[in-house]
Design a protein around this motif. Structure first.
Motif, PDB file in Angstrom:
ATOM      1  N   ALA A 139       0.836  -1.199   0.000  1.00  0.00           N
ATOM      2  CA  ALA A 139       0.000   0.000   0.000  1.00  0.00           C
ATOM      3  C   ALA A 139       0.871   1.249   0.000  1.00  0.00           C
ATOM      4  O   ALA A 139       1.912   1.288   0.659  1.00  0.00           O
ATOM      5  N   SER A 140       0.438   2.273  -0.724  1.00  0.00           N
ATOM      6  CA  SER A 140       1.178   3.534  -0.759  1.00  0.00           C
ATOM      7  C   SER A 140       0.230   4.680  -1.061  1.00  0.00           C
ATOM      8  O   SER A 140      -0.950   4.467  -1.381  1.00  0.00           O
TER       9      SER A 140
ATOM     10  N   ASP B 121      -2.561   5.668   9.645  1.00  0.00           N
ATOM     11  CA  ASP B 121      -2.332   4.277  10.023  1.00  0.00           C
ATOM     12  C   ASP B 121      -3.579   3.626  10.614  1.00  0.00           C
ATOM     13  O   ASP B 121      -3.507   2.537  11.167  1.00  0.00           O
ATOM     14  N   ASP B 122      -4.718   4.279  10.487  1.00  0.00           N
ATOM     15  CA  ASP B 122      -5.967   3.722  11.001  1.00  0.00           C
ATOM     16  C   ASP B 122      -6.773   3.196   9.818  1.00  0.00           C
ATOM     17  O   ASP B 122      -7.675   3.867   9.303  1.00  0.00           O
ATOM     18  N   TYR B 123      -6.441   1.995   9.392  1.00  0.00           N
ATOM     19  CA  TYR B 123      -7.126   1.443   8.234  1.00  0.00           C
ATOM     20  C   TYR B 123      -7.088  -0.081   8.309  1.00  0.00           C
ATOM     21  O   TYR B 123      -6.414  -0.660   9.159  1.00  0.00           O
TER      22      TYR B 123
ATOM     23  N   SER C 207       0.711  -8.387   8.768  1.00  0.00           N
ATOM     24  CA  SER C 207       1.126  -7.106   8.216  1.00  0.00           C
ATOM     25  C   SER C 207       2.530  -6.752   8.661  1.00  0.00           C
ATOM     26  O   SER C 207       2.941  -7.100   9.776  1.00  0.00           O
ATOM     27  N   ASP C 208       3.245  -6.076   7.796  1.00  0.00           N
ATOM     28  CA  ASP C 208       4.528  -5.462   8.115  1.00  0.00           C
ATOM     29  C   ASP C 208       4.298  -3.960   7.990  1.00  0.00           C
ATOM     30  O   ASP C 208       4.336  -3.403   6.890  1.00  0.00           O
ATOM     31  N   ASN C 209       3.992  -3.331   9.123  1.00  0.00           N
ATOM     32  CA  ASN C 209       3.584  -1.930   9.080  1.00  0.00           C
ATOM     33  C   ASN C 209       4.710  -1.019   8.603  1.00  0.00           C
ATOM     34  O   ASN C 209       4.446   0.036   8.007  1.00  0.00           O
ATOM     35  N   ALA C 210       5.944  -1.405   8.854  1.00  0.00           N
ATOM     36  CA  ALA C 210       7.069  -0.589   8.398  1.00  0.00           C
ATOM     37  C   ALA C 210       7.133  -0.542   6.874  1.00  0.00           C
ATOM     38  O   ALA C 210       7.603   0.429   6.287  1.00  0.00           O
ATOM     39  N   LYS C 211       6.664  -1.607   6.237  1.00  0.00           N
ATOM     40  CA  LYS C 211       6.677  -1.681   4.786  1.00  0.00           C
ATOM     41  C   LYS C 211       5.313  -1.381   4.176  1.00  0.00           C
ATOM     42  O   LYS C 211       5.160  -1.453   2.956  1.00  0.00           O
ATOM     43  N   ASN C 212       4.312  -1.098   5.018  1.00  0.00           N
ATOM     44  CA  ASN C 212       2.948  -0.888   4.525  1.00  0.00           C
ATOM     45  C   ASN C 212       2.518  -2.048   3.619  1.00  0.00           C
ATOM     46  O   ASN C 212       1.916  -1.839   2.555  1.00  0.00           O
ATOM     47  N   THR C 213       2.815  -3.238   4.056  1.00  0.00           N
ATOM     48  CA  THR C 213       2.512  -4.423   3.266  1.00  0.00           C
ATOM     49  C   THR C 213       1.757  -5.439   4.110  1.00  0.00           C
ATOM     50  O   THR C 213       2.096  -5.664   5.271  1.00  0.00           O
TER      51      THR C 213
ATOM     52  N   GLY D 252     -10.369   3.128   9.047  1.00  0.00           N
ATOM     53  CA  GLY D 252     -10.954   2.790  10.331  1.00  0.00           C
ATOM     54  C   GLY D 252     -10.429   1.478  10.870  1.00  0.00           C
ATOM     55  O   GLY D 252      -9.897   0.642  10.140  1.00  0.00           O
ATOM     56  N   SER D 253     -10.573   1.293  12.174  1.00  0.00           N
ATOM     57  CA  SER D 253     -10.037   0.109  12.841  1.00  0.00           C
ATOM     58  C   SER D 253     -11.120  -0.929  13.078  1.00  0.00           C
ATOM     59  O   SER D 253     -12.304  -0.666  12.930  1.00  0.00           O
TER      60      SER D 253
END
Length: 126
Positions: free
Chosen positions: A24-25, A30-32, A72-78, A101-102
């Motif tokens: 994702a980009s 970060d609330d998704y 998920s790898d949040n650092a990579k948005n993947t 949203g969460s």
């Protein structure tokens, strides 16, 4: 503009494994949540799994529970979808989608998701 790019699809024999990725980009929030959906020829689109990035909650459809794992790898948005013990009926085009949203549950899987990737083909031979 949100962009989602799937990768990792392919041809595998029944019982095999594949790992799909959704990169994702185009945003900073970060609330998704990221969801994985699939559509086989002649069938309706099916929600497979989703993950809430902010709180880590996950959801799985009954058809894949115990075989698929979303992470998920949040650092990579993947976001990844590890698919094990694949069956011919898992054959479909797999799409990832993003919704703000969460929190995730089955009801959320049926909601309208805002952004979609282009899809990646998964084919499981018998």
């Amino acid at each position: 503009e949100v962009q989602l790019v799937e990768s990792g699809g392919g041809l595998v024999q029944a019982g095999g494994s594949l790992r799909l990725s959704c990169a994702a980009s185009g945003f900073t929030f970060d609330d998704y949540a990221i969801g994985w959906f699939r559509q086989a020829p002649g069938k309706e689109r099916e929600g497979v799994s989703c993950i809430s990035i902010s709180d880590g909650t996950t959801y799985y459809a009954d058809s894949v529970k115990g075989r698929f794992t979303i992470s998920s790898d949040n650092a990579k948005n993947t976001v990844y979808l590890q698919m094990n013990s694949l069956k011919p009926e898992d054959t479909a085009v797999y799409y990832c989608a993003l919704d703000w949203g969460s929190g995730v549950n089955g009801e959320r899987m049926t909601a309208k998701w805002g952004s979609w990737g282009q899809g990646t083909q998964v084919t499981v031979s018998s």
